[in-house]
Design a protein around this motif. Structure first.
Motif, mmCIF file in Angstrom:
data_model
loop_
_atom_site.group_PDB
_atom_site.id
_atom_site.type_symbol
_atom_site.label_atom_id
_atom_site.label_comp_id
_atom_site.label_asym_id
_atom_site.label_seq_id
_atom_site.Cartn_x
_atom_site.Cartn_y
_atom_site.Cartn_z
ATOM 1 N N ASN A 30 0.874 -1.158 0.000
ATOM 2 C CA ASN A 30 0.000 0.000 0.000
ATOM 3 C C ASN A 30 0.917 1.216 0.000
ATOM 4 O O ASN A 30 1.855 1.230 0.803
ATOM 5 C CB ASN A 30 -0.859 -0.011 1.274
ATOM 6 N N ASP A 56 3.418 -7.772 6.483
ATOM 7 C CA ASP A 56 2.076 -7.228 6.690
ATOM 8 C C ASP A 56 1.196 -7.715 5.538
ATOM 9 O O ASP A 56 1.374 -7.339 4.384
ATOM 10 C CB ASP A 56 2.180 -5.699 6.707
ATOM 11 N N PHE A 59 -3.761 -7.035 2.956
ATOM 12 C CA PHE A 59 -4.546 -7.159 1.717
ATOM 13 C C PHE A 59 -4.338 -8.510 1.029
ATOM 14 O O PHE A 59 -4.596 -8.641 -0.165
ATOM 15 C CB PHE A 59 -4.171 -6.016 0.752
ATOM 16 N N THR A 85 -5.425 -8.348 9.155
ATOM 17 C CA THR A 85 -6.500 -7.530 9.720
ATOM 18 C C THR A 85 -7.852 -7.985 9.182
ATOM 19 O O THR A 85 -7.920 -8.546 8.073
ATOM 20 C CB THR A 85 -6.274 -6.033 9.371
ATOM 21 N N ARG A 96 -11.925 -3.048 14.705
ATOM 22 C CA ARG A 96 -10.513 -2.972 15.101
ATOM 23 C C ARG A 96 -9.957 -4.339 15.522
ATOM 24 O O ARG A 96 -9.450 -4.508 16.628
ATOM 25 C CB ARG A 96 -10.293 -1.969 16.271
HETATM 26 C C1 LIG Z 1 -0.812 -2.095 4.660
HETATM 27 C C2 LIG Z 1 -1.717 -1.931 5.852
HETATM 28 N N1 LIG Z 1 -1.501 -2.690 6.935
HETATM 29 C C3 LIG Z 1 -2.280 -2.575 8.026
HETATM 30 C C4 LIG Z 1 -3.321 -1.690 8.058
HETATM 31 C C5 LIG Z 1 -4.078 -1.597 9.340
HETATM 32 O O1 LIG Z 1 -5.414 -1.841 9.261
HETATM 33 P P1 LIG Z 1 -6.270 -1.823 10.612
HETATM 34 O O2 LIG Z 1 -5.583 -0.907 11.580
HETATM 35 O O3 LIG Z 1 -7.611 -1.306 10.210
HETATM 36 O O4 LIG Z 1 -6.304 -3.242 11.097
HETATM 37 C C6 LIG Z 1 -3.573 -0.863 6.967
HETATM 38 C C7 LIG Z 1 -4.660 0.105 6.983
HETATM 39 O O5 LIG Z 1 -4.917 0.842 6.050
HETATM 40 C C8 LIG Z 1 -2.754 -0.996 5.819
HETATM 41 O O6 LIG Z 1 -2.938 -0.243 4.728
#
Ligand SMILES: Cc1ncc(COP(=O)(O)O)c(C=O)c1O
Length: 232
Positions: A30, A56, A59, A85, A96
């Protein structure tokens, strides 16, 4: 990351100083939406046994889920931790709920130092229940990816080129000489359409991250851009 290379990056070229504590790899990334193939580049982890690799996978459901995940590395590597997530494919951002997958030693350590409040019972219940609907969620992921493809095609008819993405968001470069990314975003915001200009070091003010919405909303986005462009 470089627009000339479609914002791709060969992770084998990553130089990790020997005293590095943590490397975070966002897969898929991202704001670009493209992926890093970690499973085929494990030498990076082999070569750096004292560095913790946080992968991470917020997605990951958009790139084929378990097939592309690095989750299998956890049983062989004590220095790999995967974070996920329920906020993205599972649409539970308001709850959350996130989780980490790593060897039990690391998980116990994190549990011991975690002084955050625990999850609310309702958020936990929602997350657990959503796991009973994975097929439906996967259908929605496929639909969202199809809608993304359509949005990208419609933008192309307006001369707006997008960069490759594996997810429901992607980068575009604004082709109009007298319009930069901030102005474009401001004009869209006047119509209640919110996109994110990219303020990355070394990148001209022409790049924007778009996220796909519903088919109807995407049509509104396209007709609004047409209106803006006609007035240029
Ligand atoms: C790459 C990435 N990791 C983790 C998250 C964290 O998501 P959340 O805090 O809603 O679990 C986001 C949120 O936009 C993200 O873009």
């Amino acid at each position: 990351l470089c627009s000339k290379e479609n914002f791709n990056y060969d992770i084998t070229k990553l130089e990790i100083p020997s005293d590095t504590t943590l490397v975070a790899i966002i897969n898929p990334n991202n704001p670009t939406g493209n992926e890093f193939n970690i499973n085929e580049n494990i030498q990076l982890i082999d070569k750096n046994p004292h560095t913790l690799f946080l992968i991470d996978e917020a997605f990951i459901e958009f790139v084929g889920g378990t097939k592309k995940s690095a989750v299998n590395l956890v049983s062989d590597y004590k220095n790999v931790i995967i974070t996920r997530t329920f906020s993205k494919a599972f649409s539970l951002a308001g709850c959350r709920v996130g989780y980490a997958i790593a060897n039990s030693e690391l998980i116990n350590y994190l549990d011991n130092i975690n002084d955050a409040y625990p999850l609310s019972r309702s958020a936990e219940a929602a997350a657990i229940e959503s796991l009973n609907h994975v097929d439906k969620i996967n259908e929605r992921v496929i639909l969202l990816k199809r809608t993304t493809k359509d949005l990208i095609s419609s933008l192309k008819t307006l001369g707006i080129v997008s960069f490759p993405s594996e997810t429901f968001f992607f980068l575009i470069k604004i082709p109009y000489e007298n319009l930069d990314a901030d102005e474009f975003a401001d004009r869209l915001a006047e119509h209640n359409i919110h996109v994110r200009p990219l303020h990355l070091k070394g990148l001209e003010n022409k790049f924007i991250r778009f996220a796909t919405s519903t088919v109807n909303n995407n049509e509104i986005v396209i007709s609004t851009i047409k209106e803006i462009v006609e007035k240029l």
